[in-house]
Write a protein that holds these residues in place. Structure first.
Motif, short mmCIF file in Angstrom:
data_model
loop_
_atom_site.label_atom_id
_atom_site.label_comp_id
_atom_site.label_asym_id
_atom_site.label_seq_id
_atom_site.Cartn_x
_atom_site.Cartn_y
_atom_site.Cartn_z
N ILE A 88 15.14 -4.65 2.27
CA ILE A 88 15.99 -3.51 1.92
C ILE A 88 15.18 -2.31 1.45
N ILE A 89 14.18 -2.55 0.62
CA ILE A 89 13.48 -1.42 0.00
C ILE A 89 12.30 -0.91 0.83
N ALA A 90 11.82 -1.71 1.78
CA ALA A 90 10.65 -1.28 2.54
C ALA A 90 10.78 -1.51 4.04
N GLY A 91 11.24 -2.69 4.43
CA GLY A 91 11.30 -3.02 5.85
C GLY A 91 12.19 -2.08 6.64
N MET A 92 13.45 -1.97 6.22
CA MET A 92 14.40 -1.10 6.93
C MET A 92 13.97 0.38 6.91
N PRO A 93 13.54 0.91 5.77
CA PRO A 93 13.12 2.32 5.77
C PRO A 93 11.97 2.61 6.72
N LEU A 94 10.97 1.73 6.76
CA LEU A 94 9.83 1.94 7.67
C LEU A 94 10.27 1.81 9.12
N PHE A 95 11.14 0.85 9.40
CA PHE A 95 11.67 0.66 10.75
C PHE A 95 12.42 1.91 11.20
N PHE A 152 7.04 -7.15 6.57
CA PHE A 152 6.37 -6.08 7.31
C PHE A 152 6.04 -6.53 8.72
N TYR A 153 5.45 -7.75 8.84
CA TYR A 153 5.06 -8.23 10.17
C TYR A 153 6.26 -8.60 11.01
N MET A 195 -1.00 4.91 5.73
CA MET A 195 -1.37 6.28 6.09
C MET A 195 -0.25 6.97 6.87
N GLU A 196 0.44 6.20 7.70
CA GLU A 196 1.56 6.76 8.46
C GLU A 196 2.66 7.22 7.52
N ALA A 197 3.00 6.38 6.54
CA ALA A 197 4.05 6.74 5.59
C ALA A 197 3.66 7.96 4.77
N ILE A 198 2.38 8.02 4.35
CA ILE A 198 1.91 9.17 3.58
C ILE A 198 1.91 10.43 4.45
N TRP A 243 11.19 6.48 1.58
CA TRP A 243 10.10 7.04 2.38
C TRP A 243 9.04 7.68 1.49
N LYS A 244 9.49 8.35 0.42
CA LYS A 244 8.56 9.09 -0.43
C LYS A 244 7.80 8.19 -1.39
N PHE A 245 8.50 7.26 -2.01
CA PHE A 245 7.91 6.53 -3.12
C PHE A 245 7.85 5.02 -2.90
N VAL A 246 8.99 4.42 -2.60
CA VAL A 246 9.07 2.96 -2.61
C VAL A 246 8.22 2.34 -1.50
N SER A 247 8.39 2.82 -0.27
CA SER A 247 7.65 2.23 0.85
C SER A 247 6.14 2.43 0.72
#
Length: 568
Positions: free
Chosen positions: A40-47, A253-254, A424-427, A458-462
């Protein structure tokens, strides 16, 4: 549906080849709690971020960084990582094909000890009992069963190698299987989405049918209830262990396949106004549900094996290739109609592997073809070059000691390096390009901006999540081993060299970009200051974003930082 299948290409196969490692070792009753949290906090936002990034810019993993050119090295890094994975992942598919060919017999070859590859100490499973194991030895680590010897002696010929320094020549049987796999991949990709879009109608749907069949049959076996009970049992004491949280963070993540360039490449073929927000939610949810359901199919078999050999379930639980190519085939060999079940199972593995490999190779081909027009104009020839190149380098993995090369690549090629690349992509997207500009891009496509939750993630959690996993993966690194074999120091150094070869592309391209800027030293310095200003301005916007949730003091602090940036 075809687009949804594309998104699932890099994810579904990990239910059997990667995710099972965490599920089985940790018993996912406790594992699922941090797994769902990190989803919820990282997988979905990055996807969601990668789908939107690819769909809006309609570019591959490298050229998508026209939004922030200094980060183009991130694109090259993920392309190189995807290429590394292709070197050894096709070998796993070749193993599946070899097993599939071997299954077309009245008696499966891993059923007894009467074969040429068996050792004198091979133990017939019908005569097996717990006393054979000795003190402290788990059944999953017992390498003298017919199934284990078929895999290590009949397929890999591992007994003919003394280590990674003694590889030997490629096995001709596996070489032929690998060649067949590469030919299938080439003809699935040579015309781009025109061919791959048709292939996934079969390869992305058949595994679900087979999984359902295996699940229904598995839960009817004796001992299956005990396995499922172990699967669902929640031991809250395990949540106190850091490894449970670390493995859950890494696994989510994987399992979603973010960072390999696949999602960006396939999303670039979407219609501009496609609802990628819906796709992100739907696909990541299907992935998580599939993981949960596959656990029932796996643990029902584990319960059955524990019942048959009169041992504990944790004694038969294993990870990685040991589950797929030893334990599951052994369980199948004891069933009525074992040939049928073996063929069905390995067809599923074959289609899963081809799906995943198609995604990785498409990321490489699309990423480089979009960047170099000459490759795009000769896509068929370029696709052949990539396919043939992966075939040649994969030959190292099908020698007598090839499993050592595969283990090294599997550990280093897409471990810490892919985590670093996505960080690096997220940053780059959230901090340099800016989450507000990115949100406006999404609004142009779908008519609405992402909510506050997504922007905060996107800004902080991921980024914090990724930084945590990168640091932990480095801190917790242990010298590489395969069963009882410990890799020499030079092999670990080569592994880290492989990992760094992709990571170094990020800072190297930044340096290259600034070194090739035309102008005087003063003009280049002014440009660097402008970049710092942009970052500083973005930082001030981040504080203002947090102020929507916190107190007015943060808003005042953000305003001060904004004034400082303007003065700077």
């Amino acid at each position: 549906w075809v687009l949804l299948s594309w998104y699932l290409l890099p994810t579904f196969q990990r239910q059997w080849l990667i995710q099972l490692q965490c599920l089985i070792i940790l018993f996912p009753g406790a594992f699922l709690i941090p797994y769902i949290l990190f989803l919820i906090i990282a997988g979905m936002p990055l996807f969601y971020m990668e789908l939107a990034l690819g769909q809006y810019n309609r570019e591959g993993a490298a050229t998508v960084w026209k939004i922030c050119p200094v980060f183009k090295g991130v694109g090259y890094a993920v392309i190189l990582i995807a290429l590394y994975v292709g070197f050894y992942y096709n070998v796993i598919i070749a193993w599946s094909l070899y097993y599939l060919f071997s299954s077309f017999t009245f008696e499966l070859p891993w059923t007894n000890c009467d074969n040429s590859w068996n050792s004198p100490n091979c133990t017939d499973p019908k005569l097996f009992n717990a006393s054979v194991l000795g003190n402290g030895t788990k059944y999953s680590k017992y390498k003298l069963t017919p199934a284990a010897e078929f895999y290590e002696r009949g397929v890999l010929h591992l007994h003919e190698s003394r280590g990674i320094h003694d590889l030997g020549l490629p096995r001709w049987q596996l070489s032929l299987c690998l060649l067949v796999v590469v030919i299938i991949l080439f003809f699935s990709l040579w015309k781009g989405v025109k061919t791959s879009g048709k292939v996934v109608w079969i390869t992305a749907t058949l595994p679900y049918v087979v999984l359902f069949v295996l699940l229904i049959h598995g839960i009817t076996l004796p001992g299956a209830y005990n396995g499922i009970n172990a699967y669902l049992h929640i031991d809250f004491r395990r949540l106190k262990e850091a490894t449970v949280w670390i493995d859950a963070a890494t696994q989510i993540f994987y399992s979603l396949g973010a960072g390999f360039g696949v999602l960006i490449a396939f999303a670039s073929y979407n219609k501009f106004d496609n609802n990628c927000y819906r796709d992100a939610l739907l696909t990541s949810t299907i992935n998580c549900v599939t993981s949960f359901i596959s656990g029932f199919a796996i643990f029902s078999i584990l319960g059955y094996m524990a019942h048959e050999h009169k041992v504990k379930i944790e004694d038969v639980a294993t990870e990685g290739a040991g589950l797929v190519f030893i334990l599951y085939p052994e369980a199948i060999s004891t069933l009525s109609g074992s040939t049928f079940w073996a063929v069905v199972f390995f067809i599923m593995l074959l289609t899963l592997g081809i799906d995943s490999s198609m995604g990785g190779m498409e990321a490489v081909i699309t990423g480089l073809a979009d960047d170099f027009q000459i490759l795009k104009q000769h896509r068929k020839l370029f696709t052949f070059g990539v396919s043939f190149g992966t075939f040649l380098l994969a030959l190292f993995c099908i020698t007598n000691g090839g499993i050592y090369v595969l283990t090294l690549l599997d550990t280093f090629a897409a471990g810490t390096s892919i985590l670093f690349a996505v960080l690096m992509e997220a940053i780059g997207v959230s901090w340099f390009y800016g989450v507000d500009r990115f949100s406006e891009d999404i609004q142009q496509m779908m008519g609405f901006k992402p909510g506050l939750y997504w922007r905060l993630c996107w800004k902080f959690v991921s980024p914090a999540f990724l930084l945590f996993v990168v640091i932990v993966s480095i801190i917790n690194f242990k010298p590489l081993t395969y069963d009882d074999y410990t890799f020499p120091l030079w092999a670990n150094r080569i592994g880290w060299g492989i990992a760094l070869s992709s990571m170094i592309l990020v800072p190297a391209y930044i340096i290259y970009k600034f070194m090739n800027v035309r102008g005087t030293f003063k003009e280049v310095s002014r440009m660097l200051i402008n970049v710092i200003k942009c970052f500083c301005f973005s930082y001030s916007q981040n504080l203002l974003l947090l102020s929507d949730l916190l107190d007015p003091i943060i808003r005042w602090t953000g305003a001060l930082r904004l004034d400082y940036c303007i003065l700077f």
